[in-house]
Design an enzyme around this catalytic site. Structure first.
Site, short mmCIF file in Angstrom:
data_model
loop_
_atom_site.label_atom_id
_atom_site.label_comp_id
_atom_site.label_asym_id
_atom_site.label_seq_id
_atom_site.Cartn_x
_atom_site.Cartn_y
_atom_site.Cartn_z
N ASP A 78 0.80 -1.23 0.00
CA ASP A 78 0.00 0.00 0.00
C ASP A 78 0.83 1.28 0.00
O ASP A 78 2.01 1.28 0.36
CB ASP A 78 -0.96 0.01 1.19
N GLU A 136 -0.64 -1.98 5.32
CA GLU A 136 0.37 -1.88 6.39
C GLU A 136 0.32 -0.51 7.07
O GLU A 136 0.57 -0.38 8.27
CB GLU A 136 1.78 -2.14 5.83
N GLU A 137 0.00 0.51 6.29
CA GLU A 137 0.03 1.88 6.83
C GLU A 137 -1.20 2.21 7.65
O GLU A 137 -1.29 3.28 8.22
CB GLU A 137 0.15 2.90 5.68
N HIS A 364 8.11 8.46 4.43
CA HIS A 364 6.87 9.21 4.69
C HIS A 364 7.01 10.70 4.40
O HIS A 364 6.12 11.47 4.74
CB HIS A 364 6.35 9.01 6.13
NI NI Z 1 6.81 0.92 5.31
#
Ligand code: NI
Length: 400
Positions: A78, A136-137, A364
Site C-alpha cells: 500500500d 500496512e500503513e 513518509h
Molecule cells: Ni513501510
C-alpha cells in the site's frame, strides 16, 4: 553464480514494475489495481497464487520438487495519503497518494524474487510463499492479522517468515538486521479531564481542570524517569493539550493527546499500567472525572535470533562480508510484527540511500526517494535467504 545471473535477468523488469506501481499508488485497503498487477505478473511467471486475503492480499506458492520446510517472504503493497513533491518521470499520477514508504519497491522485489526462485524449483526441497500484504500503513488495524484471519496460512503454514524494508539511512549494498527488537511498539492515547468551571476569582467554587492536567503531565513523566530501567527504552509524549475559554474563566475540561513508544513487551505493559494508575489516582485526589482512550498500536517487531543470523549470512554471501553494519533499532511501528508473533523469522532493512548524489529525505516525506540500484540486491538477498533456510530444513529432516 547461477542465482546472480537469474537476478540480473529480472532486474529491468523489477525496476519497471516498481515505477509502474509508483505512478499508480493506492492507499491502504484500496489496493485493487496493485493486486491485479501482482496477479498478472505471477500468472506470466507461471507461479500459482490465491487471493481474497484482507480484500486485496495475494499469496504466491512455489513448490519445490522435493518435500521440505515452508518459508514465507512478505512484501507490503500500500501507499500513503501524501502529495508527492518529487519531479520524476514516473512520479505519482494520483492526487494525494504516494509510495512514500517504498512499498512499491517491496512489491516489485518480491515479484522478482518469486520469478527467480520459480526457475530454481527443480533443485528445491520445500515450499516458498510469496505474501503480498495490504494496509500496512493503516495502524493499528493493519493487514497482516486480517490475512491470517482470512486463512492465508491455513493450507501452507510457514516454518519461517521474512520481511524486507527499504532503508534510507543505509547505503546501497548494506543490510541492517538485529537479533532482537528491531521496530518499536507504538500506542496512542487521549485523556479527558473533567472538573467544573467557574469564575476566576472564586476557585473554591470550581474544580480547575487546568491545574489537574498540570499535575497529570508532571506525574506521567515519572513513568519514564522513575519506573523504567534506564537501560530499556520508553517514550511518553503529550503532543496536544486543549482546554479553557478565556482569562477570567476556570476551565471545566482539558484533553491531552499523546503517544507511548517501547521495545520490550514487558516494558510496554509496565508503562501502560502505571499510565492508568497515575491518571486514576490524580482523578481521585482532585475529585475529578478522568476518561482514558487508549489505542494499542502495532506491537514491537521482535526477530528470532537464529533467523536474524541467517539474514546476516545471506546478505554477506550476496553483498560481501562488510555489508551488515551495526544498527540501532527504530521506534517506528511495523505491521510485520504480528506475523512474527505467530511464526519465527526476521525483519530487516535494505540500504537504499540516495545520499551520494542528492539529499535523502526520510520515509513518509513527500520528497522521499530510493536508489533503484539497490533493488537487484534486495531481490538476491531475499532469494538467497529463502534457498539457504530451506536447505536448513532439508538437513534437519535428513537427520531425523
Ligand atoms: Ni513501510
Amino acid at each position: 553464480m547461477k542465482l546472480k545471473q537469474l537476478v540480473q535477468s529480472v532486474e529491468n523488469e523489477v525496476i519497471e514494475l516498481r515505477r509502474h506501481l509508483h505512478r499508480h499508488p493506492e492507499v491502504s485497503g484500496e489496493e485493487f489495481e496493485t493486486s491485479k498487477t501482482i496477479q498478472e505478473k505471477l500468472s506470466e511467471a507461471g507461479i500459482p497464487f490465491k487471493t481474497g486475503y484482507a480484500k486485496t492480499g495475494v499469496l504466491g506458492i512455489i513448490k519445490g520438487e522435493k518435500p521440505g520446510g515452508t518459508v514465507a517472504l512478505r512484501a507490503d503493497i500500500d501507499a500513503l495519503p501524501i502529495q508527492e513533491e518529487n519531479d520524476l518521470a514516473y512520479k505519482s499520477t494520483i492526487q494525494n497518494t504516494m509510495h512514500a514508504c517504498g512499498h512499491d519497491a517491496h512489491t516489485a522485489m518480491l515479484v522478482g524474487a518469486g520469478k527467480v526462485l520459480n526457475q530454481l524449483k527443480e533443485e528445491m526441497a520445500g515450499t516458498i510463499l510469496l505474501v503480498f500484504q495490504p494496509a500496512e500503513e493503516n495502524a493499528p488495524v493493519g493487514g497482516s492479522q486480517q490475512m491470517m484471519d482470512d486463512g492465508v496460512f491455513d493450507e501452507y503454514t510457514p516454518d519461517l517468515i521474512f520481511g524486507q524494508h527499504v532503508w534510507p539511512d543505509l547505503p546501497v549494498g548494506e543490510v541492517g538486521v538485529l537479533p532482537h527488537e528491531i521496530m518499536g511498539a507504538s500506542d496512542r492515547f487521549k485523556i479527558t479531564v473533567k472538573g467544573s468551571g467557574g469564575h476566576a476569582s472564586m476557585p473554591h467554587q470550581s474544580n480547575d481542570a487546568i491545574i489537574i492536567a498540570n499535575n497529570l503531565i508532571t506525574q506521567l513523566q515519572t513513568i519514564v524517569s522513575r519506573n523504567t530501567d534506564p537501560i530499556d527504552s520508553a517514550v511518553l509524549t503529550i503532543g496536544k493539550i486543549e482546554g479553557g475559554y478565556r482569562y477570567n474563566v476556570i476551565a471545566d475540561e482539558v484533553t491531552l493527546e499523546g503517544t507511548i513508544r517501547t521495545f520490550k513487551p514487558e516494558v510496554k505493559e509496565m508503562v501502560k499500567d502505571r499510565f492508568h494508575s497515575i491518571i486514576e489516582g490524580i482523578g481521585k485526589s482532585f475529585g475529578a472525572n478522568m476518561a482514558i482512550d487508549y489505542l494499542d498500536g502495532y506491537p514491537a517487531t521482535i526477530n528470532t535470533p537464529q533467523w536474524a543470523d541467517e539474514v546476516r549470512n545471506a546478505a554477506q554471501k550476496v553483498l560481501g562480508e562488510h555489508s551488515t553494519p551495526v544498527v540501532s533499532p527504530s521506534l517506528g511501528g511495523e505491521d510485520f510484527s504480528r506475523f512474527l508473533q505467530k511464526y519465527p523469522g526476521a525483519f530487516y532493512w535494505l540500504g537504499t540511500s540516495v545520499k551520494e548524489t542528492e539529499t535523502q529525505y526520510p520515509l513518509h516525506d513527500p520528497r522521499f526517494k530510493l536508489n533503484e540500484s539497490a533493488l537487484r540486491k534486495g531481490v538476491e538477498v531475499m532469494a538467497q535467504l529463502a534457498l539457504d533456510t530451506l536447505k536448513k530444513f532439508e538437513k534437519r529432516s535428513q537427520e531425523e
